[in-house]
Write an enzyme that holds these catalytic residues in place. Sequence first.
Site, mmCIF file in Angstrom:
data_model
loop_
_atom_site.group_PDB
_atom_site.id
_atom_site.type_symbol
_atom_site.label_atom_id
_atom_site.label_comp_id
_atom_site.label_asym_id
_atom_site.label_seq_id
_atom_site.Cartn_x
_atom_site.Cartn_y
_atom_site.Cartn_z
ATOM 1 N N ASP A 170 1.916 8.137 -0.693
ATOM 2 C CA ASP A 170 3.191 7.646 -0.153
ATOM 3 C C ASP A 170 4.106 7.384 -1.341
ATOM 4 O O ASP A 170 3.633 7.028 -2.428
ATOM 5 C CB ASP A 170 2.980 6.346 0.648
ATOM 6 C CG ASP A 170 4.134 6.052 1.597
ATOM 7 O OD1 ASP A 170 3.964 6.229 2.809
ATOM 8 O OD2 ASP A 170 5.214 5.639 1.113
ATOM 9 N N ASP A 180 3.011 12.072 8.644
ATOM 10 C CA ASP A 180 3.429 11.020 9.590
ATOM 11 C C ASP A 180 4.768 10.518 9.048
ATOM 12 O O ASP A 180 4.837 9.528 8.337
ATOM 13 C CB ASP A 180 2.361 9.915 9.600
ATOM 14 C CG ASP A 180 2.639 8.863 10.659
ATOM 15 O OD1 ASP A 180 3.426 9.134 11.589
ATOM 16 O OD2 ASP A 180 2.076 7.753 10.549
ATOM 17 N N CYS A 236 7.196 8.368 15.120
ATOM 18 C CA CYS A 236 7.301 7.450 16.254
ATOM 19 C C CYS A 236 8.779 7.345 16.635
ATOM 20 O O CYS A 236 9.273 6.302 17.043
ATOM 21 C CB CYS A 236 6.680 6.087 15.967
ATOM 22 S SG CYS A 236 7.397 5.211 14.583
HETATM 23 C C1 LIG Z 1 5.939 6.325 9.594
HETATM 24 S S1 LIG Z 1 5.627 5.696 8.034
HETATM 25 C C2 LIG Z 1 3.935 6.071 7.808
HETATM 26 C C3 LIG Z 1 3.010 5.194 8.591
HETATM 27 C C4 LIG Z 1 1.566 5.383 8.202
HETATM 28 N N1 LIG Z 1 1.135 6.744 8.268
HETATM 29 C C5 LIG Z 1 0.647 4.517 9.053
HETATM 30 O O1 LIG Z 1 -0.035 5.043 9.939
HETATM 31 O O2 LIG Z 1 0.599 3.312 8.809
HETATM 32 C C6 LIG Z 1 6.374 6.867 6.994
HETATM 33 C C7 LIG Z 1 6.072 6.716 5.532
HETATM 34 O O3 LIG Z 1 6.663 7.800 4.821
HETATM 35 C C8 LIG Z 1 6.914 7.343 3.512
HETATM 36 N N2 LIG Z 1 7.806 8.303 2.846
HETATM 37 C C9 LIG Z 1 9.143 8.356 2.830
HETATM 38 N N3 LIG Z 1 9.557 9.427 2.110
HETATM 39 C C10 LIG Z 1 8.443 10.057 1.685
HETATM 40 C C11 LIG Z 1 8.208 11.215 0.910
HETATM 41 N N4 LIG Z 1 9.205 11.952 0.430
HETATM 42 N N5 LIG Z 1 6.936 11.574 0.649
HETATM 43 C C12 LIG Z 1 5.919 10.829 1.129
HETATM 44 N N6 LIG Z 1 6.078 9.706 1.876
HETATM 45 C C13 LIG Z 1 7.325 9.342 2.145
HETATM 46 C C14 LIG Z 1 7.473 5.961 3.740
HETATM 47 O O4 LIG Z 1 7.336 5.172 2.590
HETATM 48 C C15 LIG Z 1 6.613 5.462 4.883
HETATM 49 O O5 LIG Z 1 5.537 4.694 4.433
#
Ligand SMILES: C[S@@+](CC[C@H](N)C(=O)[O-])C[C@H]1O[C@@H](n2cnc3c(N)ncnc32)[C@H](O)[C@@H]1O
Length: 543
Positions: free
Chosen positions: A372, A416, A468
């Site tokens: 992440d 996700d 979501c």
């Molecule tokens: C919906 S949340 C993920 C929730 C997690 N999978 C869970 O089940 O608890 C989306 C995540 O994407 C991350 N994010 C944002 N931009 C990103 C990127 N370019 N690469 C990877 N992660 C990223 C955010 O920090 C955030 O934690």
Amino acid sequence: MPGAQEEDQTAHEGHSERKILQTEVSAVRTEEAPFHAGEVCVGALRRIYDRRGRGNAENAVKKAIAQLGDHEQKDPVSRAFVADSVLGVVVRWLTLHFVLVTLLTSVAQSEAAAGALSREGNGLSAADVGVLNGFQRPGEGKAYEGLTAEGRDFLVRALLLIYWDTFMPAHLRGCCGPKSRDGQAAFLDGRSAEDESRRALAEAIVDAQRQMCTDQLLAGQPLWVRSSLPEWLVSKWESEYGTETAEMVAMASCQRGTTTLRVNSLKTTREAFLASLRERNVNASPTKTSPYGVTLEARRPRGVSLRELGGWHSGDFELQDEGSQLIACACRQLDGPQAATSPLIIDLCAGRGGKTLALAAMYPSGRIYAYDTDHTRLDDIEWRLPRSHASSCVSVVRDGQQLAALKGKADIVLVDAPCSSLGALRRHPGLRWQLNQTETTLPALQTAILLGARDYVRPGGLLVYATCALSRHENDHVAAVMDRQSGFAPCPCPLLTSAINAGELCGEVGRSGHCTLFPSGGGGTDGFFVARWTREDTGVAEM
Ligand SMILES: C[S@@+](CC[C@H](N)C(=O)[O-])C[C@H]1O[C@@H](n2cnc3c(N)ncnc32)[C@H](O)[C@@H]1O
């Protein structure tokens, strides 16, 4: 150390605690006694309002509960009362304000109370009354601009009173809060009874409310008023999903979500866990589609909070909505000669690890890389792993460069993606205050992450995109870009499509087999979108 997710959800627990019988109330309040819990609610709502909803409403509730007296803090009714009142008003703000405007109009029209609104010294300036009547909407930056401190105090008191009378669960309504006309007027007045003019206004409003049937009043109102959501959002859902679905989604978004747990199969079985709940007189049932889920009945025996359930500290279960569990289930790899016994999995947006932990339980002999861009979220995974007995199969990756070595090797890649989270509105009461119609950058970010994720998938491997969000732009349109990529083929998830088609899950299956889950009443999941593709290769067949 608990993570923010648990903290949020535990606070939400307070919101949804419906278990307490009136007979358990240890401190019976009288109208004469100072209504401390009510004042604590006023303070919390004033702070939330003054920050225009920024910050975390659940944290505001925790702070408010900490302000209760020692005796009230120990009293589950008082705690539940404060949590339900504050979060209930935050969630229903627009609906409550609509009722307030109707009350003010009726007071202004009533002969008996005609002078009350405009009377000198009632504490509300003419400008206050104008702003309140203007019914401006929170979350749009200029909400209630010009309202004086007196006006703000009056506003939150009035919204609370209407909430208590109209929407609060009956078991809390019956045991806390001012009940008599005088008690309600005194609370609405909020100041010493010496100020007769303000009291006259308060009495007029309380009288008007007592004569009004809120259900009837709201029945004919547009969906955005009834669901307390911005008009633009409701219109967007109507145009994207149709009026029937928009009605269901919007109304479900202001209900309390069910408490659903994922049983950690690294520690125990669902059957054994359900048996342990029965021993504690906690009623629960297995989730219909997720093989790992357990939904708790809203009413639990007194004193049984989530942390007091057996196995919280030892990681036997996690708090996780069934829809979120199903995203992990949708990552089940394809069967066939190439199916890996110890799959290599990349959780590319691992956040605090909700799906990572579920994947670890599904594939204990696999190797999962959790990445992440937000390192504070990854910190939470670090402490959750040992509790869940998942340390041996998960590596937390903080430097994206380290993933380069995995290109073309992953059996499963999960994206996700960061999203507007509108499918989880009912889990995050404060979120509706931050909704932003002009936010348009997410689909480009989501598409970029998804297209970048392709590189990691091995031939025959699986790429899963999930959000979501409840927005075609963040869901179907992003997936459609991937549908057009050569070398990848849409690959519907049989578990989800069959459950949706059988009516077991509330959702729709799109043209390429991608699935949208809709929040619905009666124990449905939160809103989610799941799309899958295989990297083309020979000899793979669906399990
Ligand atoms: C919906 S949340 C993920 C929730 C997690 N999978 C869970 O089940 O608890 C989306 C995540 O994407 C991350 N994010 C944002 N931009 C990103 C990127 N370019 N690469 C990877 N992660 C990223 C955010 O920090 C955030 O934690």
